[in-house]
Design a protein around this motif. Structure first.
Motif, PDB file in Angstrom:
ATOM      1  N   LEU A  91     -10.275   8.080  -5.498  1.00 34.50           N
ATOM      2  CA  LEU A  91     -10.711   6.689  -5.365  1.00 34.50           C
ATOM      3  C   LEU A  91      -9.514   5.751  -5.205  1.00 34.50           C
ATOM      4  N   TRP A  92      -8.426   6.029  -5.929  1.00 38.23           N
ATOM      5  CA  TRP A  92      -7.215   5.205  -5.829  1.00 38.23           C
ATOM      6  C   TRP A  92      -6.592   5.345  -4.441  1.00 38.23           C
ATOM      7  N   ILE A  93      -6.561   6.572  -3.907  1.00 33.98           N
ATOM      8  CA  ILE A  93      -6.014   6.811  -2.568  1.00 33.98           C
ATOM      9  C   ILE A  93      -6.846   6.060  -1.522  1.00 33.98           C
ATOM     10  N   SER A 106       0.814  -1.226   0.000  1.00 37.02           N
ATOM     11  CA  SER A 106       0.000   0.000   0.000  1.00 37.02           C
ATOM     12  C   SER A 106       0.845   1.272   0.000  1.00 37.02           C
ATOM     13  N   MET A 157       1.757   2.486  -3.486  1.00 39.53           N
ATOM     14  CA  MET A 157       0.496   2.720  -4.200  1.00 39.53           C
ATOM     15  C   MET A 157      -0.035   4.130  -3.962  1.00 39.53           C
ATOM     16  N   PHE A 177      -5.544   9.992  -7.746  1.00 36.34           N
ATOM     17  CA  PHE A 177      -6.999  10.074  -7.826  1.00 36.34           C
ATOM     18  C   PHE A 177      -7.597   9.704  -6.465  1.00 36.34           C
ATOM     19  N   PHE A 185      -8.550   3.361  -2.074  1.00 26.33           N
ATOM     20  CA  PHE A 185      -8.257   1.944  -2.290  1.00 26.33           C
ATOM     21  C   PHE A 185      -6.935   1.551  -1.614  1.00 26.33           C
ATOM     22  N   ALA A 186      -5.884   2.379  -1.821  1.00 25.67           N
ATOM     23  CA  ALA A 186      -4.570   2.091  -1.243  1.00 25.67           C
ATOM     24  C   ALA A 186      -4.608   2.122   0.284  1.00 25.67           C
ATOM     25  N   PHE A 203      -0.568   6.971  -8.146  1.00 22.17           N
ATOM     26  CA  PHE A 203      -1.653   7.797  -8.685  1.00 22.17           C
ATOM     27  C   PHE A 203      -2.223   8.662  -7.560  1.00 22.17           C
TER      28      PHE A 203
END
Length: 399
Positions: free
Chosen positions: A99-101, A88, A91, A97, A103-104, A95
Protein backbone atom coordinates in the motif's frame (compact mmCIF):
# COMPACT_ATOMS: atom_id res chain seq x y z
CA UNK A 1 23.64 32.08 -32.21
CA UNK A 2 20.54 33.70 -33.71
CA UNK A 3 18.60 30.48 -33.14
CA UNK A 4 19.61 30.43 -29.46
CA UNK A 5 18.09 33.92 -29.07
CA UNK A 6 14.72 32.17 -29.07
CA UNK A 7 15.73 30.29 -25.92
CA UNK A 8 14.72 32.62 -23.11
CA UNK A 9 15.77 32.36 -19.47
CA UNK A 10 12.41 30.75 -18.65
CA UNK A 11 12.90 28.07 -21.31
CA UNK A 12 16.42 27.37 -20.01
CA UNK A 13 15.19 27.02 -16.43
CA UNK A 14 12.26 24.75 -17.38
CA UNK A 15 14.60 22.63 -19.50
CA UNK A 16 17.07 22.23 -16.63
CA UNK A 17 14.22 21.32 -14.27
CA UNK A 18 13.11 18.62 -16.71
CA UNK A 19 16.68 17.37 -17.17
CA UNK A 20 17.19 16.93 -13.41
CA UNK A 21 13.80 15.27 -12.97
CA UNK A 22 14.30 12.87 -15.86
CA UNK A 23 17.76 11.98 -14.55
CA UNK A 24 16.15 10.98 -11.25
CA UNK A 25 13.30 9.03 -12.88
CA UNK A 26 15.40 7.24 -15.51
CA UNK A 27 17.97 6.30 -12.88
CA UNK A 28 15.28 4.07 -11.40
CA UNK A 29 13.53 2.97 -14.62
CA UNK A 30 15.82 0.00 -15.44
CA UNK A 31 15.81 -1.37 -11.89
CA UNK A 32 12.20 -0.64 -10.83
CA UNK A 33 10.74 -4.05 -11.86
CA UNK A 34 13.73 -5.86 -10.30
CA UNK A 35 13.42 -3.89 -7.06
CA UNK A 36 9.68 -4.50 -6.81
CA UNK A 37 10.21 -8.23 -7.29
CA UNK A 38 12.86 -8.31 -4.54
CA UNK A 39 10.38 -6.80 -2.04
CA UNK A 40 7.69 -9.35 -2.92
CA UNK A 41 5.70 -7.86 -5.81
CA UNK A 42 4.42 -10.35 -8.37
CA UNK A 43 4.42 -9.56 -12.11
CA UNK A 44 0.63 -9.09 -11.93
CA UNK A 45 0.92 -6.66 -9.00
CA UNK A 46 3.64 -4.69 -10.81
CA UNK A 47 1.31 -4.39 -13.82
CA UNK A 48 -1.56 -3.24 -11.61
CA UNK A 49 0.72 -0.69 -9.91
CA UNK A 50 1.94 0.81 -13.19
CA UNK A 51 -1.56 0.80 -14.68
CA UNK A 52 -2.98 2.57 -11.65
CA UNK A 53 -0.16 5.13 -11.61
CA UNK A 54 -0.46 5.96 -15.32
CA UNK A 55 -4.27 6.21 -15.17
CA UNK A 56 -3.96 8.66 -12.26
CA UNK A 57 -1.41 10.74 -14.16
CA UNK A 58 -3.56 10.71 -17.29
CA UNK A 59 -6.78 11.86 -15.65
CA UNK A 60 -5.06 14.52 -13.54
CA UNK A 61 -3.26 16.12 -16.53
CA UNK A 62 -6.52 17.33 -18.01
CA UNK A 63 -7.91 18.58 -14.70
CA UNK A 64 -4.81 20.51 -13.64
CA UNK A 65 -4.35 21.92 -17.14
CA UNK A 66 -7.88 23.29 -16.94
CA UNK A 67 -7.27 24.55 -13.39
CA UNK A 68 -4.11 26.34 -14.53
CA UNK A 69 -5.97 28.11 -17.37
CA UNK A 70 -8.87 29.06 -15.08
CA UNK A 71 -6.58 30.41 -12.36
CA UNK A 72 -4.23 32.24 -14.74
CA UNK A 73 -1.30 30.67 -12.86
CA UNK A 74 1.40 28.36 -14.24
CA UNK A 75 4.44 28.35 -11.94
CA UNK A 76 2.75 27.04 -8.73
CA UNK A 77 1.57 23.96 -10.65
CA UNK A 78 5.07 23.38 -12.02
CA UNK A 79 6.70 23.76 -8.59
CA UNK A 80 4.21 21.52 -6.78
CA UNK A 81 4.29 18.88 -9.52
CA UNK A 82 8.07 18.57 -9.55
CA UNK A 83 8.22 18.65 -5.73
CA UNK A 84 5.86 15.67 -5.42
CA UNK A 85 7.90 13.68 -7.96
CA UNK A 86 11.12 14.42 -6.04
CA UNK A 87 9.63 13.41 -2.68
CA UNK A 88 8.30 10.13 -4.09
CA UNK A 89 11.79 8.76 -4.86
CA UNK A 90 13.05 8.15 -1.28
CA UNK A 91 9.53 7.20 -0.20
CA UNK A 92 9.80 4.07 -2.35
CA UNK A 93 12.74 2.90 -0.23
CA UNK A 94 11.63 3.91 3.28
CA UNK A 95 8.94 1.22 3.60
CA UNK A 96 8.20 -1.81 1.42
CA UNK A 97 4.52 -2.41 2.25
CA UNK A 98 2.47 -2.74 -0.98
CA UNK A 99 0.00 0.00 0.00
CA UNK A 100 2.89 2.38 0.79
CA UNK A 101 4.55 1.60 -2.57
CA UNK A 102 1.23 2.30 -4.32
CA UNK A 103 0.97 5.59 -2.42
CA UNK A 104 4.54 6.66 -3.30
CA UNK A 105 4.12 5.75 -6.97
CA UNK A 106 0.79 7.58 -7.06
CA UNK A 107 2.43 10.73 -5.68
CA UNK A 108 5.07 10.58 -8.43
CA UNK A 109 2.50 10.25 -11.22
CA UNK A 110 0.16 12.77 -9.59
CA UNK A 111 3.04 15.25 -9.65
CA UNK A 112 3.44 14.65 -13.39
CA UNK A 113 -0.27 15.25 -13.87
CA UNK A 114 -0.14 18.53 -11.96
CA UNK A 115 2.80 20.02 -13.87
CA UNK A 116 2.42 18.84 -17.47
CA UNK A 117 -0.22 21.22 -18.83
CA UNK A 118 1.11 24.28 -17.01
CA UNK A 119 4.73 23.58 -18.00
CA UNK A 120 3.90 23.14 -21.69
CA UNK A 121 1.74 26.28 -21.59
CA UNK A 122 4.73 28.25 -20.28
CA UNK A 123 6.85 26.89 -23.15
CA UNK A 124 4.13 27.87 -25.62
CA UNK A 125 3.92 31.38 -24.16
CA UNK A 126 7.68 31.78 -24.59
CA UNK A 127 7.41 31.08 -28.33
CA UNK A 128 5.74 32.50 -31.40
CA UNK A 129 3.80 30.33 -33.87
CA UNK A 130 6.95 30.30 -36.02
CA UNK A 131 9.32 29.18 -33.22
CA UNK A 132 7.25 26.51 -31.45
CA UNK A 133 9.33 23.70 -32.96
CA UNK A 134 12.57 25.25 -31.68
CA UNK A 135 11.27 25.85 -28.14
CA UNK A 136 9.61 22.47 -27.65
CA UNK A 137 12.51 20.74 -29.43
CA UNK A 138 15.10 22.36 -27.16
CA UNK A 139 13.11 21.38 -24.08
CA UNK A 140 12.79 17.78 -25.30
CA UNK A 141 16.55 17.64 -25.95
CA UNK A 142 17.38 18.76 -22.42
CA UNK A 143 14.69 16.53 -20.90
CA UNK A 144 15.96 13.47 -22.76
CA UNK A 145 19.59 14.04 -21.77
CA UNK A 146 18.30 13.13 -18.33
CA UNK A 147 17.21 9.78 -19.78
CA UNK A 148 20.84 9.29 -20.86
CA UNK A 149 22.45 10.39 -17.59
CA UNK A 150 20.05 8.49 -15.30
CA UNK A 151 20.67 4.93 -16.58
CA UNK A 152 24.43 5.59 -16.85
CA UNK A 153 24.54 6.65 -13.17
CA UNK A 154 22.49 3.56 -12.24
CA UNK A 155 24.81 1.24 -14.20
CA UNK A 156 27.94 2.72 -12.59
CA UNK A 157 26.43 2.51 -9.10
CA UNK A 158 25.23 -1.09 -9.53
CA UNK A 159 28.61 -2.10 -10.93
CA UNK A 160 30.24 -1.16 -7.62
CA UNK A 161 27.25 -1.96 -5.37
CA UNK A 162 25.31 -4.80 -7.03
CA UNK A 163 21.74 -5.44 -5.84
CA UNK A 164 21.79 -2.48 -3.41
CA UNK A 165 18.69 -0.99 -5.00
CA UNK A 166 17.27 0.94 -2.06
CA UNK A 167 20.25 3.30 -1.86
CA UNK A 168 19.70 4.21 -5.51
CA UNK A 169 16.27 5.63 -4.60
CA UNK A 170 17.94 7.97 -2.10
CA UNK A 171 20.57 8.99 -4.69
CA UNK A 172 17.76 9.78 -7.15
CA UNK A 173 16.40 12.26 -4.61
CA UNK A 174 19.43 14.53 -5.23
CA UNK A 175 18.66 15.52 -8.87
CA UNK A 176 14.98 15.66 -7.83
CA UNK A 177 15.81 18.33 -5.24
CA UNK A 178 17.94 20.23 -7.78
CA UNK A 179 14.91 20.29 -10.10
CA UNK A 180 12.69 21.74 -7.36
CA UNK A 181 15.27 24.39 -6.44
CA UNK A 182 15.63 25.41 -10.10
CA UNK A 183 11.83 25.70 -10.43
CA UNK A 184 11.87 28.56 -7.89
CA UNK A 185 13.68 30.69 -10.47
CA UNK A 186 10.46 30.75 -12.51
CA UNK A 187 7.94 33.58 -12.27
CA UNK A 188 4.45 33.92 -13.67
CA UNK A 189 3.95 36.67 -16.21
CA UNK A 190 1.65 39.48 -15.16
CA UNK A 191 -1.58 39.25 -17.14
CA UNK A 192 -2.74 42.48 -18.84
CA UNK A 193 -6.32 41.75 -17.77
CA UNK A 194 -7.42 39.99 -14.59
CA UNK A 195 -8.53 36.37 -15.06
CA UNK A 196 -12.07 35.56 -13.98
CA UNK A 197 -11.65 32.54 -11.71
CA UNK A 198 -14.11 29.72 -12.36
CA UNK A 199 -14.94 26.59 -10.34
CA UNK A 200 -13.22 23.53 -11.80
CA UNK A 201 -14.51 20.01 -11.23
CA UNK A 202 -12.19 17.05 -11.77
CA UNK A 203 -13.71 16.05 -15.12
CA UNK A 204 -14.53 19.57 -16.31
CA UNK A 205 -11.65 19.40 -18.80
CA UNK A 206 -13.75 16.93 -20.81
CA UNK A 207 -16.06 19.81 -21.72
CA UNK A 208 -13.15 21.32 -23.64
CA UNK A 209 -13.53 18.60 -26.25
CA UNK A 210 -16.97 20.00 -27.13
CA UNK A 211 -15.86 23.65 -27.24
CA UNK A 212 -12.38 23.18 -28.75
CA UNK A 213 -11.60 24.18 -32.35
CA UNK A 214 -12.54 21.56 -34.94
CA UNK A 215 -8.92 21.42 -36.09
CA UNK A 216 -7.83 20.48 -32.55
CA UNK A 217 -10.30 17.59 -32.41
CA UNK A 218 -9.29 16.28 -35.85
CA UNK A 219 -5.57 16.37 -35.00
CA UNK A 220 -6.01 14.80 -31.56
CA UNK A 221 -8.15 11.97 -32.99
CA UNK A 222 -5.26 11.10 -35.32
CA UNK A 223 -2.70 11.35 -32.51
CA UNK A 224 -4.76 9.10 -30.24
CA UNK A 225 -5.38 6.55 -33.00
CA UNK A 226 -1.60 6.25 -33.33
CA UNK A 227 -1.14 6.07 -29.55
CA UNK A 228 -3.63 3.18 -29.30
CA UNK A 229 -1.14 1.00 -31.19
CA UNK A 230 2.09 2.59 -29.96
CA UNK A 231 2.93 0.28 -27.06
CA UNK A 232 5.57 0.79 -24.38
CA UNK A 233 9.26 0.88 -25.36
CA UNK A 234 9.60 -2.16 -23.12
CA UNK A 235 8.33 -4.31 -26.02
CA UNK A 236 11.19 -3.11 -28.23
CA UNK A 237 13.65 -3.94 -25.44
CA UNK A 238 12.03 -7.36 -25.01
CA UNK A 239 12.43 -7.96 -28.75
CA UNK A 240 16.11 -6.98 -28.50
CA UNK A 241 16.52 -9.40 -25.59
CA UNK A 242 14.74 -12.15 -27.54
CA UNK A 243 17.08 -11.56 -30.49
CA UNK A 244 19.98 -12.66 -28.25
CA UNK A 245 21.30 -9.41 -26.75
CA UNK A 246 22.43 -9.70 -23.13
CA UNK A 247 21.25 -7.33 -20.38
CA UNK A 248 24.19 -4.94 -20.82
CA UNK A 249 23.53 -4.56 -24.56
CA UNK A 250 19.79 -4.11 -23.97
CA UNK A 251 20.41 -1.26 -21.51
CA UNK A 252 23.09 0.04 -23.89
CA UNK A 253 20.74 0.31 -26.87
CA UNK A 254 18.18 2.04 -24.62
CA UNK A 255 20.77 4.64 -23.61
CA UNK A 256 21.86 4.93 -27.28
CA UNK A 257 18.24 5.57 -28.34
CA UNK A 258 17.85 8.33 -25.74
CA UNK A 259 21.16 9.91 -26.75
CA UNK A 260 20.07 10.05 -30.41
CA UNK A 261 16.71 11.47 -29.29
CA UNK A 262 18.38 14.13 -27.13
CA UNK A 263 20.87 15.20 -29.80
CA UNK A 264 18.31 15.41 -32.61
CA UNK A 265 15.24 16.96 -30.90
CA UNK A 266 16.49 20.57 -31.06
CA UNK A 267 17.75 20.56 -34.69
CA UNK A 268 14.59 18.73 -35.76
CA UNK A 269 12.54 21.41 -33.98
CA UNK A 270 14.41 24.09 -35.95
CA UNK A 271 13.74 22.24 -39.21
CA UNK A 272 10.06 21.73 -38.27
CA UNK A 273 9.57 25.50 -38.00
CA UNK A 274 10.84 25.81 -41.58
CA UNK A 275 8.94 22.98 -43.27
CA UNK A 276 5.86 22.86 -41.02
CA UNK A 277 4.99 20.91 -37.87
CA UNK A 278 2.57 18.61 -39.70
CA UNK A 279 5.17 17.55 -42.29
CA UNK A 280 7.72 16.85 -39.58
CA UNK A 281 5.25 14.80 -37.57
CA UNK A 282 4.35 12.70 -40.63
CA UNK A 283 8.08 12.19 -41.28
CA UNK A 284 8.41 10.92 -37.69
CA UNK A 285 5.51 8.50 -38.13
CA UNK A 286 7.14 7.16 -41.31
CA UNK A 287 10.33 6.43 -39.36
CA UNK A 288 8.27 4.70 -36.68
CA UNK A 289 6.65 2.41 -39.27
CA UNK A 290 10.10 1.55 -40.67
CA UNK A 291 11.37 0.67 -37.19
CA UNK A 292 8.43 -1.58 -36.35
CA UNK A 293 8.48 -3.38 -39.69
CA UNK A 294 12.24 -3.81 -39.35
CA UNK A 295 12.26 -4.95 -35.70
CA UNK A 296 9.83 -7.75 -36.59
CA UNK A 297 12.67 -9.44 -38.51
CA UNK A 298 15.82 -8.13 -36.74
CA UNK A 299 18.16 -10.70 -35.23
CA UNK A 300 21.59 -9.00 -35.10
CA UNK A 301 23.06 -6.35 -32.83
CA UNK A 302 23.91 -4.22 -35.88
CA UNK A 303 20.36 -4.15 -37.31
CA UNK A 304 18.80 -3.58 -33.87
CA UNK A 305 21.22 -0.69 -33.25
CA UNK A 306 20.28 0.86 -36.61
CA UNK A 307 16.58 0.64 -35.80
CA UNK A 308 17.08 2.12 -32.32
CA UNK A 309 18.97 5.00 -33.98
CA UNK A 310 16.01 5.59 -36.32
CA UNK A 311 13.67 5.24 -33.33
CA UNK A 312 15.52 8.05 -31.56
CA UNK A 313 15.03 10.34 -34.58
CA UNK A 314 11.33 9.32 -34.70
CA UNK A 315 10.86 10.34 -31.06
CA UNK A 316 12.56 13.68 -31.70
CA UNK A 317 10.28 14.30 -34.69
CA UNK A 318 7.03 13.58 -32.82
CA UNK A 319 7.11 14.03 -29.02
CA UNK A 320 7.76 17.77 -28.72
CA UNK A 321 6.40 18.47 -32.20
CA UNK A 322 2.94 17.11 -31.32
CA UNK A 323 2.63 19.47 -28.34
CA UNK A 324 3.95 22.40 -30.37
CA UNK A 325 1.33 21.59 -33.03
CA UNK A 326 -1.48 21.40 -30.46
CA UNK A 327 -0.46 24.74 -28.95
CA UNK A 328 -0.74 26.29 -32.44
CA UNK A 329 -4.27 24.97 -33.03
CA UNK A 330 -5.77 25.95 -29.67
CA UNK A 331 -6.56 29.37 -28.28
CA UNK A 332 -3.79 30.84 -26.12
CA UNK A 333 -6.07 31.11 -23.08
CA UNK A 334 -6.76 27.36 -23.29
CA UNK A 335 -3.22 26.11 -23.95
CA UNK A 336 -2.78 24.18 -20.68
CA UNK A 337 -6.27 22.68 -21.02
CA UNK A 338 -5.66 21.67 -24.66
CA UNK A 339 -2.31 20.02 -23.94
CA UNK A 340 -3.49 18.57 -20.62
CA UNK A 341 -6.61 17.07 -22.20
CA UNK A 342 -4.57 15.52 -25.03
CA UNK A 343 -1.89 14.24 -22.60
CA UNK A 344 -4.60 12.75 -20.38
CA UNK A 345 -6.26 10.85 -23.22
CA UNK A 346 -2.80 9.87 -24.47
CA UNK A 347 -1.93 8.26 -21.11
CA UNK A 348 -5.11 6.20 -21.14
CA UNK A 349 -4.54 5.14 -24.76
CA UNK A 350 -0.94 4.18 -23.93
CA UNK A 351 -2.25 1.88 -21.20
CA UNK A 352 -4.63 0.23 -23.64
CA UNK A 353 -1.89 0.01 -26.29
CA UNK A 354 0.51 -1.88 -24.02
CA UNK A 355 -2.24 -4.27 -22.91
CA UNK A 356 -3.24 -4.84 -26.56
CA UNK A 357 0.37 -5.37 -27.62
CA UNK A 358 0.89 -7.84 -24.78
CA UNK A 359 -2.21 -9.77 -25.81
CA UNK A 360 -1.18 -9.92 -29.50
CA UNK A 361 2.37 -10.91 -28.49
CA UNK A 362 1.01 -13.71 -26.26
CA UNK A 363 -1.45 -15.03 -28.87
CA UNK A 364 0.46 -14.57 -32.13
CA UNK A 365 4.08 -13.71 -31.26
CA UNK A 366 6.25 -10.55 -31.47
CA UNK A 367 6.41 -10.40 -35.29
CA UNK A 368 2.64 -10.00 -35.61
CA UNK A 369 2.71 -7.39 -32.83
CA UNK A 370 5.25 -5.21 -34.63
CA UNK A 371 3.77 -5.66 -38.11
CA UNK A 372 0.26 -4.78 -36.86
CA UNK A 373 1.55 -1.60 -35.21
CA UNK A 374 3.45 -0.58 -38.35
CA UNK A 375 0.41 -1.22 -40.58
CA UNK A 376 -1.87 0.92 -38.39
CA UNK A 377 0.77 3.67 -38.42
CA UNK A 378 0.62 3.75 -42.22
CA UNK A 379 -3.15 4.34 -41.99
CA UNK A 380 -2.55 7.21 -39.54
CA UNK A 381 0.00 8.72 -41.96
CA UNK A 382 -2.64 8.64 -44.72
CA UNK A 383 -5.14 10.30 -42.37
CA UNK A 384 -2.79 13.17 -41.50
CA UNK A 385 -1.60 13.57 -45.10
CA UNK A 386 -5.03 13.89 -46.73
CA UNK A 387 -7.49 14.94 -44.01
CA UNK A 388 -5.57 17.43 -41.85
CA UNK A 389 -4.50 20.90 -42.94
CA UNK A 390 -1.89 23.11 -41.28
CA UNK A 391 -3.69 25.88 -39.41
CA UNK A 392 -2.91 28.24 -36.56
CA UNK A 393 -5.59 29.44 -34.11
CA UNK A 394 -5.44 33.08 -33.09
CA UNK A 395 -8.09 34.61 -30.78
CA UNK A 396 -10.25 31.56 -31.41
CA UNK A 397 -10.11 31.88 -35.22
CA UNK A 398 -8.14 29.70 -37.69
CA UNK A 399 -5.63 31.67 -39.82
Amino acid sequence: MKILNYITKTVWVLSLVSLFTDTASEMLYPIMPIYLKTIGFSIVLIGVLEGFAEALAGLSKGYFGKLSDNSGKRVPFVQLGYSLSAISKPMMAVFIFPLWIFFARAIDRFGKGIRTGARDAILSDEATAESKGKIFGFHRSMDTFGAVLGPIIALIYLYFYPQQYQTLFYIAFIPGVLAVLASFLLKDKIKPHPIEKKPTSFFSFLNYWKTSPQQYRKVVIGLLAFTLFNSSDIFLLLKAKQAGLNDTYVIGVYIFYNLVYALSAFPIGILADKIGLKKMFIFGLSLFAIVYFGMAFSKSLFSISIFFFIYGVYAAATEGISKAWISNISDKKDTATAIGTYSGFQSICTLIASSLAGLIWYQFGPNVTFITTAAVTLLVIIYFSFFIKDKIIKNGTPI
